[in-house]
Scaffold this active site. Structure first.
Site, PDB file in Angstrom:
ATOM      1  N   HIS A 283       0.962  -1.168  -0.051  1.00 23.37           N
ATOM      2  CA  HIS A 283      -0.140   0.085  -0.059  1.00 23.37           C
ATOM      3  C   HIS A 283       0.778   1.192  -0.209  1.00 23.37           C
ATOM      4  O   HIS A 283       1.637   1.283   0.808  1.00 23.37           O
ATOM      5  CB  HIS A 283      -1.022   0.034   1.247  1.00 23.37           C
ATOM      6  CG  HIS A 283      -1.838   1.324   1.275  1.00 23.37           C
ATOM      7  ND1 HIS A 283      -3.083   1.083   0.677  1.00 23.37           N
ATOM      8  CD2 HIS A 283      -2.099   2.324   1.748  1.00 23.37           C
ATOM      9  CE1 HIS A 283      -3.740   2.253   0.546  1.00 23.37           C
ATOM     10  NE2 HIS A 283      -3.071   2.875   1.290  1.00 23.37           N
ATOM     11  N   CYS A 284       0.590   1.910  -0.879  1.00 26.28           N
ATOM     12  CA  CYS A 284       1.492   3.148  -1.099  1.00 26.28           C
ATOM     13  C   CYS A 284       1.051   4.337  -0.762  1.00 26.28           C
ATOM     14  O   CYS A 284      -0.238   4.923  -1.192  1.00 26.28           O
ATOM     15  CB  CYS A 284       2.175   3.407  -2.749  1.00 26.28           C
ATOM     16  SG  CYS A 284       3.181   5.071  -3.040  1.00 26.28           S
ATOM     17  N   PRO A 285       1.247   5.121   0.319  1.00 26.95           N
ATOM     18  CA  PRO A 285       0.991   6.268   0.999  1.00 26.95           C
ATOM     19  C   PRO A 285       0.963   7.730  -0.312  1.00 26.95           C
ATOM     20  O   PRO A 285       0.203   8.447  -0.152  1.00 26.95           O
ATOM     21  CB  PRO A 285       1.686   6.646   2.277  1.00 26.95           C
ATOM     22  CG  PRO A 285       2.765   5.807   1.931  1.00 26.95           C
ATOM     23  CD  PRO A 285       2.409   4.715   1.144  1.00 26.95           C
TER      24      PRO A 285
ATOM     25  N   ASN B 278      -1.867   6.869  -2.269  1.00 25.87           N
ATOM     26  CA  ASN B 278      -3.117   6.517  -1.367  1.00 25.87           C
ATOM     27  C   ASN B 278      -3.855   5.298  -1.827  1.00 25.87           C
ATOM     28  O   ASN B 278      -5.148   5.417  -1.706  1.00 25.87           O
ATOM     29  CB  ASN B 278      -3.979   7.774  -1.142  1.00 25.87           C
ATOM     30  CG  ASN B 278      -5.027   7.600   0.059  1.00 25.87           C
ATOM     31  OD1 ASN B 278      -4.764   6.890   0.990  1.00 25.87           O
ATOM     32  ND2 ASN B 278      -5.985   8.414   0.246  1.00 25.87           N
TER      33      ASN B 278
END
Length: 188
Positions: A130-132, A135
């Site tokens: 999950h890449c912030p 998002n």
């Protein structure tokens, strides 16, 4: 299949929203600095300035569109079943078929290589992480929108290669190392 799978996806994760805000702030600030303080200051009276502004803003636009597409694209969400499933045979030691497993959090069957994302609260097919910064989850095979930032990353140095030498050589004259030994000839 559920209708929500093909819909745009947006997470209300505070960390992801903060990263999105920082990303877009940095992109717009870079655009402001390059256009107003580099290109206009050095090439305001030439056609090259307009060409550089057009090219740089095209790259900024491509970067923004690729990022927006990565933010709102479906990473491969496994759709929730329409009705509750009975997992009593699974808990009683029943055989699994086709490597499908049961997600303890979603309480549903999930395909092979699918993982549960604790931020999205859903199972994602071939999830990598999950890449912030987008998002959103990134599938293991990657996302197509990441091609555009790669192309723009290759083109970003164009601004430095064209505007910095122009400023050094045209606006400030040739640096001393390119002038030769004229000072030594004048002293003798």
């Amino acid at each position: 299949m559920s209708k929500d799978v093909n819909m745009p996806v947006f997470r209300r994760d505070p960390c992801g929203i903060t990263c999105l805000f920082l990303t877009y702030t940095a992109i717009f600030y870079a655009d402001y600095v390059i256009v107003h303080w580099v290109v206009i200051q050095t090439m305001s009276n030439s056609l090259w300035g307009a060409l550089h502004v057009l090219l740089f803003n095209t790259l900024v636009f491509m970067t923004l569109m690729a990022h927006v597409r990565a933010v709102f694209s479906d990473p491969g969400i496994v759709p929730l079943p329409q009705s509750r499933l009975d997992f009593s045979d699974m808990h009683a030691g029943g055989e699994k078929s086709d490597d499908w497993t049961v997600c303890a959090r979603c309480e549903m069957y999930r395909p092979p290589r699918a993982h549960h994302c604790r931020i999205c609260q859903r199972c994602i097919r071939r999830m990598d992480h999950h890449c912030p910064w987008i998002n959103n989850c990134v599938p293991g095979m990657g996302m197509e929108p990441e091609v555009f930032p790669a192309v723009s990353d290759i083109c970003w140095p164009h601004v430095n290669l064209c505007t910095v030498p122009h400023r050094v050589f045209v606006d400030q004259g040739l640096p001393r190392m390119f002038k030769g030994n004229d000072d030594k000839a004048r002293k003798t």
